[in-house]
Design an enzyme around this catalytic site. Structure first.
Site, short mmCIF file in Angstrom:
data_model
loop_
_atom_site.label_atom_id
_atom_site.label_comp_id
_atom_site.label_asym_id
_atom_site.label_seq_id
_atom_site.Cartn_x
_atom_site.Cartn_y
_atom_site.Cartn_z
N GLU A 57 -21.07 -10.22 -3.36
CA GLU A 57 -22.32 -9.78 -4.00
C GLU A 57 -22.82 -8.56 -3.24
O GLU A 57 -22.84 -8.54 -2.01
CB GLU A 57 -23.34 -10.91 -3.93
CG GLU A 57 -24.70 -10.57 -4.46
CD GLU A 57 -25.69 -11.72 -4.30
OE1 GLU A 57 -26.89 -11.46 -4.51
OE2 GLU A 57 -25.29 -12.85 -3.96
N ARG A 63 -32.45 7.48 -10.66
CA ARG A 63 -33.52 6.48 -10.70
C ARG A 63 -33.90 6.05 -9.29
O ARG A 63 -33.06 5.59 -8.53
CB ARG A 63 -33.02 5.27 -11.50
CG ARG A 63 -33.99 4.14 -11.58
CD ARG A 63 -33.38 2.98 -12.40
NE ARG A 63 -34.13 1.77 -12.18
CZ ARG A 63 -33.74 0.76 -11.40
NH1 ARG A 63 -32.58 0.81 -10.78
NH2 ARG A 63 -34.50 -0.30 -11.25
N HIS A 77 -25.82 -5.33 -2.96
CA HIS A 77 -27.10 -4.70 -3.30
C HIS A 77 -27.22 -3.44 -2.47
O HIS A 77 -26.99 -3.46 -1.26
CB HIS A 77 -28.27 -5.63 -2.99
CG HIS A 77 -28.18 -6.94 -3.69
ND1 HIS A 77 -28.47 -7.08 -5.01
CD2 HIS A 77 -27.77 -8.15 -3.24
CE1 HIS A 77 -28.27 -8.34 -5.36
NE2 HIS A 77 -27.83 -9.00 -4.31
N TYR A 100 -32.57 3.97 -3.84
CA TYR A 100 -31.13 3.84 -4.11
C TYR A 100 -30.30 5.04 -3.67
O TYR A 100 -29.08 5.00 -3.76
CB TYR A 100 -30.91 3.57 -5.60
CG TYR A 100 -31.62 2.33 -6.06
CD1 TYR A 100 -31.22 1.07 -5.63
CD2 TYR A 100 -32.72 2.41 -6.92
CE1 TYR A 100 -31.87 -0.07 -6.05
CE2 TYR A 100 -33.38 1.27 -7.34
CZ TYR A 100 -32.96 0.02 -6.90
OH TYR A 100 -33.61 -1.10 -7.30
N ASN A 126 -22.40 -5.84 -8.19
CA ASN A 126 -23.79 -5.45 -8.04
C ASN A 126 -24.39 -5.69 -9.43
O ASN A 126 -24.32 -4.82 -10.30
CB ASN A 126 -23.92 -3.99 -7.62
CG ASN A 126 -25.36 -3.56 -7.45
OD1 ASN A 126 -26.28 -4.26 -7.85
ND2 ASN A 126 -25.56 -2.39 -6.87
N ALA A 138 -30.61 -6.38 -11.70
CA ALA A 138 -31.63 -7.40 -11.95
C ALA A 138 -31.05 -8.72 -12.46
O ALA A 138 -31.69 -9.77 -12.32
CB ALA A 138 -32.67 -6.86 -12.93
N ARG A 143 -38.05 -6.38 -0.29
CA ARG A 143 -38.70 -5.89 -1.51
C ARG A 143 -39.51 -7.01 -2.16
O ARG A 143 -39.84 -8.00 -1.51
CB ARG A 143 -37.63 -5.32 -2.44
CG ARG A 143 -36.94 -4.10 -1.79
CD ARG A 143 -35.97 -3.42 -2.68
NE ARG A 143 -36.64 -2.92 -3.88
CZ ARG A 143 -35.99 -2.55 -4.98
NH1 ARG A 143 -34.67 -2.63 -5.03
NH2 ARG A 143 -36.64 -2.10 -6.03
N PRO A 179 -27.19 -3.57 -14.94
CA PRO A 179 -28.14 -2.68 -15.61
C PRO A 179 -28.74 -1.63 -14.68
O PRO A 179 -29.03 -1.90 -13.53
CB PRO A 179 -29.21 -3.62 -16.15
CG PRO A 179 -29.04 -4.91 -15.45
CD PRO A 179 -27.62 -4.97 -15.00
N ASN A 180 -28.89 -0.46 -15.26
CA ASN A 180 -29.53 0.71 -14.65
C ASN A 180 -28.70 1.40 -13.58
O ASN A 180 -29.09 2.46 -13.10
CB ASN A 180 -30.93 0.36 -14.11
CG ASN A 180 -31.84 -0.12 -15.20
OD1 ASN A 180 -31.96 0.53 -16.24
ND2 ASN A 180 -32.47 -1.27 -15.00
#
Length: 149
Positions: free
Chosen positions: A97, A17, A99, A22, A73, A76, A106, A9-10
Site C-alpha cells: 500500500e 493538484r 501513499h 503531492y 495507491n 481516497a 492529515r 482517483p485523482n
C-alpha cells in the site's frame, strides 16, 4: 516478474493538484522512474490509473494471472473501499500500500485504511519517491520468496 502499480482517483492530476502536498512530479514522471528502476532490478512494471473503483478491481483480478506483486495507491478509495480490499484478498502475491503524503498527519478520516488489512507493507510520506522504494521492497520480498522455495 511483473509488478502492477495501481493508482486510484485523482492521481492522473499528480503534479497539478495540491503540489504542496503531492509534489510537482507527474504520474508520467513516476512511471518513467519506476520503469527504469524495474529494469535494473529485473522486474517489469505495468503502471495503471483509474478514477473508477470497478476498473481498479478489474486490474487486481487481471493481476492474479499476470503479476507477481501489486503496489497500490488507491487514493481516497483506501479509506472507503471494502470491494478493493476483497479483490486484493483474492490476489496471492505481495501487496504494498502506498501513499505519497503522510496520511497519519492529515485529516482523521485518512487514518483508517481498508487496504492495510491485506497489505504486506505500507509506504507513506515519502513523496513520489515512495513508488521507487516500494519497488525495491517488492523486489526483496519476491527475491526472498524465490530463495525459500
Amino acid at each position: 516478474m511483473t509488478i502492477y502499480i495501481l493508482n486510484g482517483p485523482n492521481l492522473n492530476l499528480l503534479g497539478q493538484r495540491q503540489p504542496e502536498i503531492y509534489g510537482h512530479d507527474t504520474l508520467a514522471d513516476v512511471e518513467r522512474r519506476c520503469t527504469d528502476l524495474a529494469a535494473r532490478l529485473g522486474l517489469t512494471v505495468r503502471m495503471l490509473q483509474s478514477n473508477h473503483e470497478g476498473q481498479l478491481i478489474d486490474w487486481i483480478h487481471e493481476a492474479r494471472a499476470a503479476a507477481q506483486g501489486i503496489v497500490i495507491n488507491a487514493g481516497a478509495y483506501t479509506h472507503t473501499s471494502i470491494a478493493i480490499l476483497d479483490a486484493l484478498k483474492a490476489f496471492d502475491g505481495p501487496v504494498i500500500e502506498l501513499h505519497i503524503s503522510n496520511v497519519h498527519a492529515r485529516e482523521s478520516f485518512r487514518h483508517h485504511s481498508y487496504i492495510s488489512a491485506r497489505a504486506d507493507g505500507v509506504m507513506a510520506g515519502f513523496g513520489t519517491q515512495g513508488y521507487e522504494l516500494a519497488l525495491l521492497r517488492m523486489q526483496r520480498i519476491l527475491g526472498d520468496a524465490v530463495t525459500t522455495t
